[in-house]
Design a protein around this motif. Structure first.
Motif, PDB file in Angstrom:
ATOM      1  N   THR A 165      36.182  33.812  41.574  1.00 30.48           N
ATOM      2  CA  THR A 165      36.173  35.179  41.142  1.00 30.48           C
ATOM      3  C   THR A 165      34.735  35.918  40.960  1.00 30.48           C
ATOM      4  OG1 THR A 165      38.226  34.868  40.134  1.00 30.48           O
ATOM      5  CG2 THR A 165      36.948  36.759  39.467  1.00 30.48           C
TER       6      THR A 165
ATOM      7  N   ALA B  73      33.134  38.904  42.901  1.00 26.44           N
ATOM      8  CA  ALA B  73      32.661  40.025  42.241  1.00 26.44           C
ATOM      9  C   ALA B  73      31.263  40.315  42.574  1.00 26.44           C
ATOM     10  CB  ALA B  73      33.229  39.788  40.795  1.00 26.44           C
TER      11      ALA B  73
ATOM     12  N   SER C 164      36.362  44.397  40.460  1.00 24.63           N
ATOM     13  CA  SER C 164      37.015  43.291  41.457  1.00 24.63           C
ATOM     14  C   SER C 164      37.420  41.872  40.591  1.00 24.63           C
ATOM     15  CB  SER C 164      35.504  42.929  42.131  1.00 24.63           C
ATOM     16  OG  SER C 164      35.586  41.481  42.745  1.00 24.63           O
TER      17      SER C 164
ATOM     18  N   HIS D  13      37.032  43.733  48.699  1.00 23.54           N
ATOM     19  CA  HIS D  13      36.770  44.491  47.501  1.00 23.54           C
ATOM     20  C   HIS D  13      35.650  45.351  47.801  1.00 23.54           C
ATOM     21  CE1 HIS D  13      38.751  41.370  44.269  1.00 23.54           C
ATOM     22  NE2 HIS D  13      39.665  42.039  45.240  1.00 23.54           N
TER      23      HIS D  13
ATOM     24  N   ALA E 224      43.371  40.710  46.555  1.00 25.47           N
ATOM     25  CA  ALA E 224      42.897  39.541  46.809  1.00 25.47           C
ATOM     26  C   ALA E 224      44.072  38.481  47.283  1.00 25.47           C
ATOM     27  CB  ALA E 224      42.334  38.911  45.410  1.00 25.47           C
TER      28      ALA E 224
ATOM     29  N   SER F 278      35.302  49.280  46.093  1.00 20.84           N
ATOM     30  CA  SER F 278      34.271  49.396  45.096  1.00 20.84           C
ATOM     31  C   SER F 278      33.176  50.353  45.814  1.00 20.84           C
ATOM     32  CB  SER F 278      33.630  48.091  45.031  1.00 20.84           C
ATOM     33  OG  SER F 278      34.663  47.113  44.308  1.00 20.84           O
TER      34      SER F 278
ATOM     35  N   SER G 285      31.009  41.497  46.296  1.00 23.34           N
ATOM     36  CA  SER G 285      31.467  42.630  46.663  1.00 23.34           C
ATOM     37  C   SER G 285      30.746  43.729  45.845  1.00 23.34           C
ATOM     38  CB  SER G 285      32.834  43.009  46.263  1.00 23.34           C
ATOM     39  OG  SER G 285      33.163  42.816  45.143  1.00 23.34           O
TER      40      SER G 285
ATOM     41  N   GLU H 124      40.992  42.642  39.951  1.00 24.46           N
ATOM     42  CA  GLU H 124      41.812  42.854  41.060  1.00 24.46           C
ATOM     43  C   GLU H 124      42.627  41.805  41.581  1.00 24.46           C
ATOM     44  OE1 GLU H 124      43.461  44.204  44.370  1.00 24.46           O
ATOM     45  OE2 GLU H 124      42.485  42.493  44.467  1.00 24.46           O
TER      46      GLU H 124
ATOM     47  N   ASP I 157      46.696  50.372  46.272  1.00 25.15           N
ATOM     48  CA  ASP I 157      46.307  48.830  46.800  1.00 25.15           C
ATOM     49  C   ASP I 157      47.023  48.198  47.752  1.00 25.15           C
ATOM     50  OD1 ASP I 157      48.095  48.653  44.979  1.00 25.15           O
ATOM     51  OD2 ASP I 157      46.750  47.534  43.278  1.00 25.15           O
TER      52      ASP I 157
END
Lengths: 282, 373, 251
Positions: C55, C59, C186, C125, C193, C129, C62, C189, C98
Motif C-alpha cells: 500500500t 501510495a 491512495s 491511482h 485496487a 489522484s 501514485s 482506496e 470508482d
C-alpha cells in the motif's frame, strides 16, 4: 540566448507553454481514461465469449437486456436506496452544518475536522464496525440482551451508506451556510417573518447550491456502491454496483458489465444536468 | 479568442484518434482471442535446473498448510515459492483471464473452472511423465467428468456439499434439502445458503430431483420459484463465514462444503449431513498456466503435493479429503472429522461441470433470486 | 440535541471498535478483559505486513505521478487554455464512480495484455489522484497574483523558467496539500485496487476485505485502531501543514 528568447513571438511561447504543461497530463488522461472508456463503449455492441472474454461480433443484445424487468428492478432498488440515504443525510446534515456555522470561530474548525475525521479512516473498517455492532451475536444485542435481527436488511444498507458518506453532505452545506450574511436573516426577522418563514424564504434558497452539491456527493457513491450491500446486506439485496461487479467477477460477461457501467454513468450524467439546471434557476 | 478555441479542440481530436486506434486494435485482436482450445504442449525437460525457477501459486485462504511454501522450496530446490490467496474461484478467474501474463504458475481452482480456463486456451497440458505421483490417486479421481484423464488439471481435494448444523440447537436432524429451503419455524431466519451461483441453485435442483448440470429452462424456472420462496426465511447468502455463524449460534443450519463445516470444533456440537436427495461431487484442482515460465518447477510442485506424506499432512491440516489413496490410507482421523467419508460415498455425488454458454442461465438465476425483495 | 447526535452516530462505532481491540477474549462481541494480544498477533501477521508495504509503495508511486502531472495540468489549464472541455476532462477521474474507472482500466489492461501488479494500481491511482491534485492546485492558482508571472514573461523568461521561478514557489502550499490528499486517498482506496491489482501483490484494503469476508476477529479491530491513529494524526498534521504553508505564503 536571451535576446533570442525575447525576439520570439509571444504566441509561440504561449503555445509552447500550453504544450509543455498540458501534454503530460492530457496524454495520461487520454491513455488511461478516454481509451478505457472508449473500449467500454465499443464492448457494449460485442458478445460475451463462451468462457468469458469478448467475441468481436456485433450485437444489440446488451442494450435490450438493460430494459429487462430484472435489471430495471435493480436500478429501481439502487435509486431508492441512494435517494433515501441522500434524504436522511440531508435531514441530519443540514442542522449539523447550520449549528457548526453558528459556533464561535475557534470551535468551528475543530467541529468540522471532527465531522471529516471518520471519513479519512479506511472505508472497509467503517463497514466492519457496523457488522460488529449489529450482527446477531453483536455488541448491540449483547448489551441489550436481545436477539434482534438487525443486519441484512435494506435499512442496514442505508445506515452503512449514511455512515460512510454523511461528511460529504455536511462539508458543502457548511461552506454555503458559512457564507450567509447574518444581516439578511436579521432583516427578515425585523420585517416580522417567523423563524420558519425566514428559513424557508431566505436561508434555504440561498443555501440551495450547497444542498445540491451535498446531495450529489452522497448520491453518487451510494448509487454505485457494491461493498456495503454485500457486507451489510447479506447478499440479499442487489444494487447496480453488485450487478456490475458480478458481470466481471462471476458471470465473466464483460460486454454486459461495460454496458451496465455506462448506464450507471448515464444516470449520473442526467442527474448532474438536472442539478445544474436547477442551480441555474435558483 | 477564436484561435484559443481552435487549439483547445486539438487535444479532443487526439482523443478521438486514440479511440479510433483502440477500436482498430480490438478489431485486430478478434482473430486470435476467439481461438479454440489448448495448443501444443511446451517441450519440457525432466532434468531442468529448478534452482533457476521460482513458483508463484494462487490458492484459497487457509487451503494449504502454512509451512507448505517453505517446505516445498527446500525440497524442490527452486529459488522461491510464493503463495497468494484468493477468496473465491471467481476472484482467481478474473485475474487469470484478464489477459496478459498473470504471473501465476500454479493455480488452485475448482474443476469446472479449470475446464473453463482450458477452453480459453490458458492452461498448459499436464505432462504425466513429470508427475510420477499421479499413480497415487484413486482410479476414480482420474476419470472425473470435467477432465477425464487429467489432461490439464490434477485434483487436490474433493468433497461434497451438504447441510452443516448445530446438533444442540436443531429440534430435528436435517435430512433433506427442503429443511433448508422450507425451514421449520424454529430455524426461521437461522439458515444460510451459498452465494456462488451453481451452489446457490444446488439445494433446489436436488430437492426437485434435477441434475446439478441441467440446462433445461423449465427446470431452472421451477428451481427459481423454490429459491424465491425460500429467500424470506434465510439469514443471508454466505460462502465464507457460515462456520462462524454456526459457532455463534446466529445460524443453526447452513449449506456448506464438507471441509468448511467446523465439525472438529472443541464443543463437538456441529455435524454434517448429506441430504437424502443427493448432492454434488466437487473437486478442487491444481492447474499450470500456459503463460508460466517455470513449467518444470510447476510440475515438480504438483508431484510434491501428490507425495503420500505431504498430501496426508495437507488433508489433516485443512480437514478436506484428498483424492490420493496412498495419502488417505495413512490419514489420522480426529474426533468429528469428516475425513472418514469414503470415496465411494463421495462418488454418489454428481460432478459439477462448466456449462459454457448455458452458465449464463445460472448467473441470471442467481441475480433474479438475490435481486428479489 | 441533533447536533451531538450526529457526532455520537459518527464516533460510537469507532469507539466500540477500538475498545474491542483490547479484548482478551476470542470474540469481538463480548468484552472479557484487557489485553494487547491482538496487537501482537497483528504484528506477526505476514500478510498484513506485506499488504501495508504494498500500500505504501502504491501510495508513494501514485502520489509522485499525480503531484507532478496534476500540478502541470493545473497550470496549463489555468494559464494556457480556456477550454471548458479540457477542464471537464481533467476533473472526470474524480467525478466518475470508482467502479467505472476500475472496470475501464481492467478492460484496458486486459486488451493491451498488460501483466497486472502493483504498477497497474499505481497507474490507476495516479489517474484519480491527479484530478484531485489539479483541482487543489487550481484553486490556489485562481487566487494567486498573476502580475509577477506577467512581469517575468515581459522580461523575456520562457514559460518553463517563469514556472520554476515564480509560479512554483507560489503554489507550493497547494501542491503539498494536493500531494497529501493524493497519498491519503491512495492509502484507503479499495475498489480500483481490487480490480487492477495483480494476483501476487495485495494492498492493505484488499487484505482487510478478504479478512472481513472470512469472519470477524479482534485482529481486525487491532488493525483498525492502528489505522485510525495513523489517519487521525495524518489529517491533523496535514491541517497544521497547510495552515503553516498558508501563513508563509501570505508573508
Amino acid at each position: 540566448m536571451k535576446s533570442e528568447a525575447k525576439a520570439r513571438p509571444a504566441s509561440r511561447g504561449r503555445r509552447l507553454g500550453a504544450f509543455v504543461f498540458l501534454s503530460p497530463g492530457l496524454t495520461y488522461l487520454i491513455v488511461l481514461l478516454l481509451v478505457p472508456l472508449g473500449l467500454m463503449v465499443s464492448y457494449t455492441v460485442f458478445q460475451r465469449g463462451r468462457f468469458g472474454g469478448v467475441v468481436y461480433e456485433f450485437t444489440t443484445e446488451n442494450f435490450s437486456r438493460l430494459v429487462d424487468p430484472l435489471y430495471l428492478g435493480v436500478l429501481g432498488t439502487s435509486l431508492r436506496i441512494a435517494a433515501v440515504t441522500t434524504l436522511i443525510a440531508l435531514l441530519v446534515g443540514y442542522p449539523t452544518a447550520y449549528l457548526i456555522a453558528q459556533l464561535p470561530n475557534r470551535w468551528k474548525t475543530a467541529a468540522l475536522v471532527a465531522i471529516v475525521l471518520p471519513f479519512w479512516t479506511n472505508f472497509l473498517i467503517r463497514v466492519y464496525a457496523w457488522i460488529m455492532l449489529l450482527s446477531g451475536p453483536g455488541v448491540v444485542n449483547s448489551l441489550l440482551g436481545t436477539k434482534l435481527e438487525l443486519l441484512y436488511k435494506e435499512g442496514t444498507i442505508v445506515a452503512g451508506l449514511l455512515y460512510s458518506y454523511l461528511p460529504l453532505m455536511v462539508l458543502p452545506l457548511y461552506a454555503t451556510i458559512e457564507k450567509l450574511d447574518p444581516q439578511l436573516r436579521e432583516a427578515s426577522a425585523n420585517l416580522g417573518a417567523s423563524a420558519f418563514t425566514t428559513f424557508r424564504k431566505v436561508t434555504l434558497p440561498l443555501t440551495l447550491p450547497g444542498v445540491m452539491t451535498g446531495c450529489l456527493f452522497v448520491f453518487v457513491p451510494s448509487f454505485g456502491n457494491f461493498v456495503i450491500p454485500e457486507m451489510l446486506g447479506g447478499n440479499k439485496t442487489v444494487m447496480v454496483g453488485n450487478l456490475i461487479r458480478n458481470q466481471f467477477l462471476s458471470a465473466r460477461d464483460w460486454p454486459f458489465g461495460s454496458t451496465l457501467a455506462l448506464a450507471l454513468v448515464a444516470v449520473l450524467v442526467v442527474l448532474l444536468l438536472v442539478q445544474s439546471w436547477a442551480a441555474r434557476r435558483a | 479568442m477564436s484561435r484559443t478555441r481552435f487549439t483547445s479542440r486539438l487535444p479532443a481530436a487526439v482523443a478521438v484518434a486514440g479511440l479510433a486506434l483502440a477500436a482498430a486494435a480490438c478489431g485486430g485482436e478478434s482473430s486470435n482471442s476467439s481461438g479454440g482450445t489448448s495448443a501444443a504442449a511446451a517441450d519440457l525437460k525432466p532434468n531442468a535446473d529448478l534452482s533457476k525457477q521460482k513458483l508463484q501459486i494462487t490458492v484459497w485462504d487457509g487451503y494449504t498448510p502454512k509451512e507448505l511454501p517453505e517446505k516445498a522450496k527446500e525440497k524442490l530446490k527452486v529459488s522461491e515459492v510464493e503463495v497468494t490467496l484468493h477468496a473465491t474461484n471467481e476472484e482467481a478467474m478474473t485475474k487469470l483471464t484478464a489477459g496478459g501474463d498473470s504471473g501465476i504458475d500454479v493455480a488452485f481452482v475448482s474443476g469446472q473452472y479449470a475446464q473453463a480456463l482450458n477452453a480459453q486456451g490458458l492452461l498448459e497440458p499436464i505432462h504425466p511423465e513429470l508427475i510420477p505421483n499421479l499413480a497415487n490417486l484413486y482410479p476414480e479421481a482420474t476419470q472425473l467428468s470435467y477432465d477425464k484423464g487429467n489432461k490439464y488439471s490434477v485434483p487436490y481435494t474433493w468433497g461434497t456439499t451438504g447441510i452443516c448444523y448445530r446438533s444442540d440447537l436443531v429440534k430435528a436432524k436435517p435430512t433433506s434439502w427442503n429443511d433448508i429451503l422450507k425451514p421449520p419455524s424454529w430455524a426461521d431466519k437461522k439458515v444460510t445458503m451459498m452465494t456462488t451461483e451453481r451452489w446457490l441453485a444446488l439445494p433446489a435442483l436436488k430437492a426437485l430431483g434435477y441434475s446439478v448440470n441441467t440446462e433445461k429452462d423449465e427446470e431452472i424456472e421451477k428451481v427459481k420459484q423454490l429459491l424465491l420462496d425460500a429467500k424470506p426465511h434465510l439469514l443471508a447468502y454466505d460462502d465464507t463465514t457460515f462456520g462462524d455463524r454456526l459457532k455463534s449460534g446466529e445460524a443453526v443450519m447452513v449449506e456448506a462444503w464438507d471441509g468448511w463445516c467446523p465439525t472438529t470444533d472443541e464443543k463437538q456440537n456441529i455435524k454434517f449431513e448429506v441430504p437424502k436427495e443427493g448432492s454434488d461431487l466437487w473437486v478442487d484442482t491444481m492447474v499450470i498456466m500456459k503463460s508460466s515460465k517455470n513449467k518444470e518447477a510447476a510440475h515438480a510442485f504438483i508431484n510434491y503435493i501428490l507425495d503420500p506424506e505431504i498430501h496426508r499432512w495437507a488433508a489433516e491440516n485443512i480437514n478436506y479429503k484428498v483424492p490420493n489413496k496412498a495419502a488417505m490410507d495413512k490419514v489420522t482421523i480426529s474426533p468429528g472429522s469428516l475425513l472418514g467419508i469414503k470415496p465411494a460415498e463421495l462418488l454418489n455425488g454428481e460432478s459439477l461441470i462448466d456449462l459454457g454458454q448455458a452458465s449464463t442461465k445460472y448467473t441470471r438465476l442467481a441475480e433474479e433470486i438475490k435481486a428479489q425483495s | 440535541m441533533p447536533f451531538w447526535a450526529t457526532y455520537v452516530f459518527l464516533y460510537l462505532p469507532i469507539v466500540v471498535l477500538v475498545l474491542m481491540s483490547f479484548n482478551s477474549g476470542k470474540s469481538v462481541y463480548t468484552y472479557e478483559g484487557f489485553s494487547l494480544k491482538w496487537y501482537g498477533e497483528l504484528a506477526g501477521d505476514e500478510r498484513i505486513r506485506e499488504g501495508l508495504v504494498n500500500t505504501l509503495i502504491v501510495a508513494a508511486g501514485s502520489t509522485v505521478i499525480a503531484t507532478v502531472l496534476g500540478t502541470l495540468l493545473a497550470v496549463g489549464l489555468a494559464r494556457h487554455t480556456r477550454s471548458k472541455l479540457l477542464d471537464a476532462l481533467a476533473l472526470m477521474p474524480a467525478v466518475l464512480p470508482d467502479l467505472v474507472l476500475a472496470i475501464g482500466l481492467l478492460v484496458f489492461y486486459g486488451m493491451i495484455q498488460m501483466t497486472l501488479g502493483l504498477h497497474s494500481v499505481i497507474l490507476a491511482h495516479g489517474l484519480f489522484s491527479m484530478a484531485f491534485v489539479a483541482a487543489v492546485v487550481r484553486t490556489r492558482l485562481t487566487n494567486a497574483d498573476t502580475s509577477l508571472e506577467e512581469a517575468s514573461r515581459d522580461l523575456g523568461a520562457g514559460p518553463v523558467s517563469t514556472f520554476m521561478r515564480i509560479t512554483l514557489p507560489q503554489l507550493l502550499p497547494g501542491i503539498v496539500a494536493g500531494a497529501l490528499l493524493a497519498f491519503t486517498l491512495s492509502l484507503d482506496e479499495f475498489v480500483i485496487a481490487f480490480f487492477t491489482v495483480g494476483n501476487s501483490d495485495q494492498t492493505l484494503p484488499i487484505v482487510i476485505y478478504s479478512m472481513i469476508r472470512f469472519g470477524v476477529t479482534p485482529k481486525i479491530n487491532a488493525l483498525a485502531a492502528i489505522l485510525l491513529l495513523v489517519s487521525f494524526t495524518a489529517v491533523i498534521a496535514g491541517q497544521r501543514l497547510t495552515k503553516i504553508g498558508e501563513t508563509r505564503a501570505q508573508d
